[in-house]
Each structure stands twice: as structure tokens, then as C-alpha cells.
Scaffold this motif. Structure first.
Motif, PDB file in Angstrom:
ATOM      1  N   TYR A  14       0.846  -1.283  -0.167  1.00  0.00           N
ATOM      2  CA  TYR A  14      -0.162   0.118  -0.223  1.00  0.00           C
ATOM      3  C   TYR A  14       0.816   1.429  -0.220  1.00  0.00           C
ATOM      4  O   TYR A  14       0.376   2.354  -0.128  1.00  0.00           O
ATOM      5  CB  TYR A  14      -1.129  -0.092   1.251  1.00  0.00           C
ATOM      6  N   ASN A  15       2.157   1.147   0.247  1.00  0.00           N
ATOM      7  CA  ASN A  15       3.145   2.405   0.004  1.00  0.00           C
ATOM      8  C   ASN A  15       3.409   2.504  -1.451  1.00  0.00           C
ATOM      9  O   ASN A  15       4.324   3.517  -1.748  1.00  0.00           O
ATOM     10  CB  ASN A  15       4.078   2.184   0.960  1.00  0.00           C
ATOM     11  N   PRO A  17       3.407   3.201  -5.149  1.00  0.00           N
ATOM     12  CA  PRO A  17       2.341   4.122  -6.366  1.00  0.00           C
ATOM     13  C   PRO A  17       1.567   3.289  -7.009  1.00  0.00           C
ATOM     14  O   PRO A  17       1.537   2.194  -7.443  1.00  0.00           O
ATOM     15  CB  PRO A  17       3.354   4.898  -7.173  1.00  0.00           C
ATOM     16  N   THR A  18       0.343   3.672  -7.180  1.00  0.00           N
ATOM     17  CA  THR A  18      -0.574   3.136  -7.946  1.00  0.00           C
ATOM     18  C   THR A  18      -0.153   3.064  -9.564  1.00  0.00           C
ATOM     19  O   THR A  18       0.269   4.247  -9.909  1.00  0.00           O
ATOM     20  CB  THR A  18      -2.128   3.840  -7.680  1.00  0.00           C
ATOM     21  N   CYS A  58      -7.229   1.414   2.008  1.00  0.00           N
ATOM     22  CA  CYS A  58      -6.763   2.849   2.137  1.00  0.00           C
ATOM     23  C   CYS A  58      -7.721   3.805   2.254  1.00  0.00           C
ATOM     24  O   CYS A  58      -7.664   4.862   2.857  1.00  0.00           O
ATOM     25  CB  CYS A  58      -5.924   3.182   1.001  1.00  0.00           C
ATOM     26  N   ASN A 136      -3.459  13.305  -3.286  1.00  0.00           N
ATOM     27  CA  ASN A 136      -3.612  12.607  -1.926  1.00  0.00           C
ATOM     28  C   ASN A 136      -3.944  13.581  -0.694  1.00  0.00           C
ATOM     29  O   ASN A 136      -3.847  14.640  -0.894  1.00  0.00           O
ATOM     30  CB  ASN A 136      -2.162  12.038  -1.644  1.00  0.00           C
ATOM     31  N   ARG A 141      -1.086   6.379   4.725  1.00  0.00           N
ATOM     32  CA  ARG A 141      -2.386   5.978   4.478  1.00  0.00           C
ATOM     33  C   ARG A 141      -3.452   6.169   5.899  1.00  0.00           C
ATOM     34  O   ARG A 141      -4.516   6.019   5.805  1.00  0.00           O
ATOM     35  CB  ARG A 141      -2.569   4.573   4.124  1.00  0.00           C
ATOM     36  N   THR A 173       1.366  11.914  -6.497  1.00  0.00           N
ATOM     37  CA  THR A 173       1.627  10.645  -6.978  1.00  0.00           C
ATOM     38  C   THR A 173       0.261   9.735  -6.414  1.00  0.00           C
ATOM     39  O   THR A 173       0.354   9.346  -5.061  1.00  0.00           O
ATOM     40  CB  THR A 173       3.144  10.104  -6.489  1.00  0.00           C
ATOM     41  N   TYR A 175      -1.531   6.785  -4.804  1.00  0.00           N
ATOM     42  CA  TYR A 175      -1.402   5.617  -3.962  1.00  0.00           C
ATOM     43  C   TYR A 175      -2.811   5.103  -3.578  1.00  0.00           C
ATOM     44  O   TYR A 175      -3.582   5.888  -3.403  1.00  0.00           O
ATOM     45  CB  TYR A 175      -0.474   6.079  -2.537  1.00  0.00           C
ATOM     46  N   LYS A 184      -5.299  -3.679  -5.839  1.00  0.00           N
ATOM     47  CA  LYS A 184      -3.968  -3.626  -5.133  1.00  0.00           C
ATOM     48  C   LYS A 184      -4.076  -4.370  -3.855  1.00  0.00           C
ATOM     49  O   LYS A 184      -5.175  -4.273  -3.005  1.00  0.00           O
ATOM     50  CB  LYS A 184      -3.861  -2.318  -4.574  1.00  0.00           C
TER      51      LYS A 184
END
Length: 184
Positions: A14-15, A17-18, A58, A136, A141, A173, A175, A184
Motif C-alpha cells: 500500500y506504499n 504508487p498506483t 486505504c 492525496n 495512509r 503521485t 497511492y 491492489k
């Protein structure tokens, strides 16, 4: 040991980047965003669109922080939660399940219009209907880093007529979970 490894792996995933989806078209700040009449900025107040997926961990971690923004800025800003064609839950079910006091809508095309491709993300639209901020809420998160509360900082700048703030790459960026489905 296995529990610690699983926690570390999930935290690591989860850290990251998507991934930017194929065919992604960037939407720059200052661009006019076409909004439906029901959610367009009104009463001389800007609009914060909260892109949310109830299946995304998230997004669920972020809900408390989002509610704090509503309680802090609700008299100066309109808020709308935007779902992404989530067939599991209706807008009414999400509103009830997460005890939300703001409108919840299902509008996947709105994410593309704002350049959003993951959740949770914020898009702040000024009173002229232009994108003021997209990105973001925070670098973590859990939204615990007060120095990087990007959405709050952007709202403060807009409401105090300071002009768009300058944010580092971590603000923009993406996430979290890919849209339209959490993969994810």
C-alpha cells in the motif's frame, strides 16, 4: 513471525504508487471540470470531491481524516463522496455504513474528468468550476502526518486566497487502490 511478515508485506504494497493506467490523460490544475448541477460549486463555496471505494483499505483508513475535514471546513466548503460504479454498495448504503453527513454519488466518469485513477483521492474545485487541487490527502495512509496534509493545506490556501500551493511529487503521485475496482 508470519503475522509480522504479512503486516510488513501489506504495508509495503500500500506504499507503492498506483500504476498509471494505459491511456491516462492528465488533467492540470486550472482546467474547468464539467460537473452535474447537483454537485457544482454553490453558495459561493468551493467543492471537495472525495473519491472513495469502500473495498479499498486505504479509503477506509482515510475516512476518519475525511470526516475531520468536513467538521473543520463544512461551513466554507461543499463536500461530495464519489463512488466508482461500485456494484456491491449503493450510494445510500455507503452513506449509512460510514455515517457520512455529505452527499454520496456514483459517478465514475467524474474521476476521469478530474484526472483521478485511484482511491482515496481528493479533487478540490474552486467556485469558478476549475480544478484547484487533485491528489492525496497525506503521505501516509493513516493520515497522521500533519506536515503533509495536502488536501487540508490546499483547502486552507484556497479559502485564504493564497493561490495554489506548491506540493512535492508525493501530493500528486497516486497511492491506494486502482479505479474502478480495488486491485491492489
Amino acid at each position: 513471525m508470519a503475522v509480522a511478515s504479512l503486516f510488513w508485506y501489506n504495508d509495503y504494497i500500500y506504499n507503492l504508487p498506483t500504476p498509471v493506467p494505459a491511456g491516462y490523460v492528465k488533467v492540470n490544475t486550472g482546467q474547468h471540470i464539467k460537473l452535474g448541477k447537483s454537485i457544482a460549486p454553490k453558495n459561493g463555496k468551493p467543492l471537495l470531491l472525495h473519491f472513495f471505494n469502500p473495498d479499498c483499505p486505504c479509503s477506509r483508513f482515510n475516512i476518519k481524516h475525511f470526516k475531520t475535514l468536513i467538521s473543520t471546513y463544512g461551513d466554507q466548503t461543499n463536500f461530495v463522496v464519489v463512488l466508482m460504479n461500485n456494484s456491491k454498495y449503493s450510494a445510500a448504503q455507503v452513506k449509512e455504513k460510514f455515517n457520512l453527513s455529505v452527499p454520496v454519488i456514483d459517478d465514475a466518469p467524474l474521476a476521469k474528468s478530474c484526472g483521478v485513477y485511484s482511491t482515496p483521492q481528493a479533487a478540490i474545485i474552486d467556485v469558478q468550476g476549475k480544478l484547484y487541487y487533485r491528489g492525496n490527502y497525506n503521505t501516509t495512509r493513516y493520515c497522521t502526518n500533519t506536515k503533509t496534509e495536502f488536501a487540508r493545506i490546499a483547502l486552507d490556501s484556497l479559502l485564504n486566497h493564497k493561490g495554489p500551493g506548491r506540493f512535492n511529487r508525493l501530493a500528486a503521485t497516486a497511492y491506494g487502490c486502482s479505479l474502478p475496482k480495488c486491485i491492489k
